[in-house]
Design a protein around this motif. Structure first.
Motif, PDB file in Angstrom:
ATOM      1  N   GLU A 136      54.034  66.606  27.452  1.00  0.00           N
ATOM      2  CA  GLU A 136      55.053  66.651  28.501  1.00  0.00           C
ATOM      3  C   GLU A 136      55.183  65.326  29.233  1.00  0.00           C
ATOM      4  OE1 GLU A 136      57.005  69.298  28.895  1.00  0.00           O
ATOM      5  OE2 GLU A 136      55.897  70.229  27.231  1.00  0.00           O
ATOM      6  N   SER A 138      56.057  61.540  30.229  1.00  0.00           N
ATOM      7  CA  SER A 138      57.225  60.702  29.997  1.00  0.00           C
ATOM      8  C   SER A 138      56.801  59.240  30.012  1.00  0.00           C
ATOM      9  CB  SER A 138      58.270  60.948  31.089  1.00  0.00           C
ATOM     10  OG  SER A 138      59.397  60.119  30.922  1.00  0.00           O
ATOM     11  N   PRO A 139      57.394  58.386  29.164  1.00  0.00           N
ATOM     12  CA  PRO A 139      57.045  56.961  29.184  1.00  0.00           C
ATOM     13  C   PRO A 139      57.313  56.356  30.562  1.00  0.00           C
ATOM     14  CG  PRO A 139      58.341  57.495  27.240  1.00  0.00           C
ATOM     15  CD  PRO A 139      58.389  58.699  28.126  1.00  0.00           C
ATOM     16  N   GLU A 140      56.450  55.435  30.974  1.00  0.00           N
ATOM     17  CA  GLU A 140      56.614  54.803  32.288  1.00  0.00           C
ATOM     18  C   GLU A 140      57.740  53.790  32.331  1.00  0.00           C
ATOM     19  OE1 GLU A 140      53.340  53.743  34.990  1.00  0.00           O
ATOM     20  OE2 GLU A 140      52.046  54.141  33.256  1.00  0.00           O
ATOM     21  N   PRO A 142      61.445  52.168  32.233  1.00  0.00           N
ATOM     22  CA  PRO A 142      62.677  52.756  32.760  1.00  0.00           C
ATOM     23  C   PRO A 142      63.405  53.628  31.736  1.00  0.00           C
ATOM     24  CG  PRO A 142      62.493  50.482  33.458  1.00  0.00           C
ATOM     25  CD  PRO A 142      61.373  50.724  32.489  1.00  0.00           C
ATOM     26  N   GLU A 143      64.107  54.626  32.252  1.00  0.00           N
ATOM     27  CA  GLU A 143      64.711  55.648  31.394  1.00  0.00           C
ATOM     28  C   GLU A 143      65.684  55.075  30.372  1.00  0.00           C
ATOM     29  OE1 GLU A 143      67.142  59.893  31.944  1.00  0.00           O
ATOM     30  OE2 GLU A 143      66.455  58.744  33.683  1.00  0.00           O
ATOM     31  N   GLN A 144      66.369  53.986  30.713  1.00  0.00           N
ATOM     32  CA  GLN A 144      67.359  53.452  29.776  1.00  0.00           C
ATOM     33  C   GLN A 144      66.748  52.945  28.474  1.00  0.00           C
ATOM     34  OE1 GLN A 144      66.685  52.105  32.803  1.00  0.00           O
ATOM     35  NE2 GLN A 144      66.993  49.875  32.835  1.00  0.00           N
ATOM     36  N   TYR A 145      65.414  52.798  28.441  1.00  0.00           N
ATOM     37  CA  TYR A 145      64.754  52.315  27.232  1.00  0.00           C
ATOM     38  C   TYR A 145      64.122  53.441  26.410  1.00  0.00           C
ATOM     39  CZ  TYR A 145      65.117  47.850  29.688  1.00  0.00           C
ATOM     40  OH  TYR A 145      65.581  46.740  30.350  1.00  0.00           O
ATOM     41  N   HIS A 146      64.147  54.662  26.904  1.00  0.00           N
ATOM     42  CA  HIS A 146      63.409  55.747  26.251  1.00  0.00           C
ATOM     43  C   HIS A 146      63.873  55.995  24.820  1.00  0.00           C
ATOM     44  CE1 HIS A 146      61.681  57.744  30.143  1.00  0.00           C
ATOM     45  NE2 HIS A 146      61.352  56.477  30.003  1.00  0.00           N
ATOM     46  N   LEU A 147      65.185  56.081  24.591  1.00  0.00           N
ATOM     47  CA  LEU A 147      65.674  56.354  23.232  1.00  0.00           C
ATOM     48  C   LEU A 147      65.302  55.237  22.268  1.00  0.00           C
ATOM     49  CD1 LEU A 147      69.194  57.964  23.811  1.00  0.00           C
ATOM     50  CD2 LEU A 147      67.105  59.069  22.985  1.00  0.00           C
TER      51      LEU A 147
END
Length: 211
Positions: A136, A138-140, A142-147
């Motif tokens: 569960e 999440s990567p630390e 920023p969200e714009q890099y998750h994909l």
């Protein structure tokens, strides 16, 4: 980790263990958190302005020229008191002397009256690696890099299909866009941190000579 260490996308000014350094009387050097890659700025508690950024050479080996037209804390032999400058160009652990651990130096060394906290703005690595034990998380970054992290995961997976060489040709299709993202992220970070530098004659160590 690669995105954080090369792309420099993790900036932190709020995690106490990473960004707060409690000063001690008579102590000018402090080993920083192991996750830190860089310190952007430092501010003594209660001050409205940041401390002056300098380097080891300026603090330890600089002799002010006679007749300097301005006062610069980097060029003075200040007595112990309230710190006015800082340096982080040492990559040495203070206790062991081993390299790879960031070292904060404040100048001058604080007296008992000035043992407050220095607040840092930093660039760091993730504090905890992702693990199968916590699906569960999440990567630390920023969200714009998750994909885009999926490209790196696909690259690593394809490299491991064959126990000898993996699917090298297929893996490149995912490695290249990820590497380009890392380069772009680094450029964006450095652009945001850029500050124009001013210079002039007759100040900051320059003196007018009489002919």
């Amino acid at each position: 980790m690669r995105l954080a260490t090369i792309g420099l996308v993790l900036r932190d000014a709020s995690t106490p263990a990473v960004t707060q350094v409690k000063l001690s009387a008579g102590k000018s050097g402090y080993t920083l958190h192991t996750s830190l890659l860089a310190v952007i700025s430092a501010r003594y508690e209660g001050d409205a302005r940041d401390l002056i950024r300098t380097g080891h050479a300026a603090l330890s080996a600089y002799t002010p020229p006679s007749g300097a037209l301005t006062f610069d804390p980097e060029m003075a032999d200040l007595p112990p008191g309230k710190p006015v400058a800082w340096a982080s160009d040492e990559q040495l652990d203070i206790k062991s002397g081993l390299s790879g651990i960031m070292h904060l130096r404040v100048y001058p060394e604080p007296t008992a009256e000035y043992t407050g906290t220095v607040y840092l703005r930093t660039i760091r690595k993730p504090l905890a690696p992702l693990s199968l034990d916590n699906l569960e998380a999440s990567p630390e970054v920023p969200e714009q890099y998750h994909l885009s992290l999926l490209d790196w995961a696909a690259y690593r997976a394809l490299r491991n299909i064959d126990s000898d060489v993996g699917n090298i040709s297929g893996s490149k299709n995912f490695r290249e866009p990820f590497d380009e993202l890392v380069r772009q992220a680094r450029r964006d970070t450095l652009r945001k941190l850029f500050a124009p530098t001013s210079w002039g004659f007759g100040r900051s160590g320059f003196v007018w000579d009489s002919w």
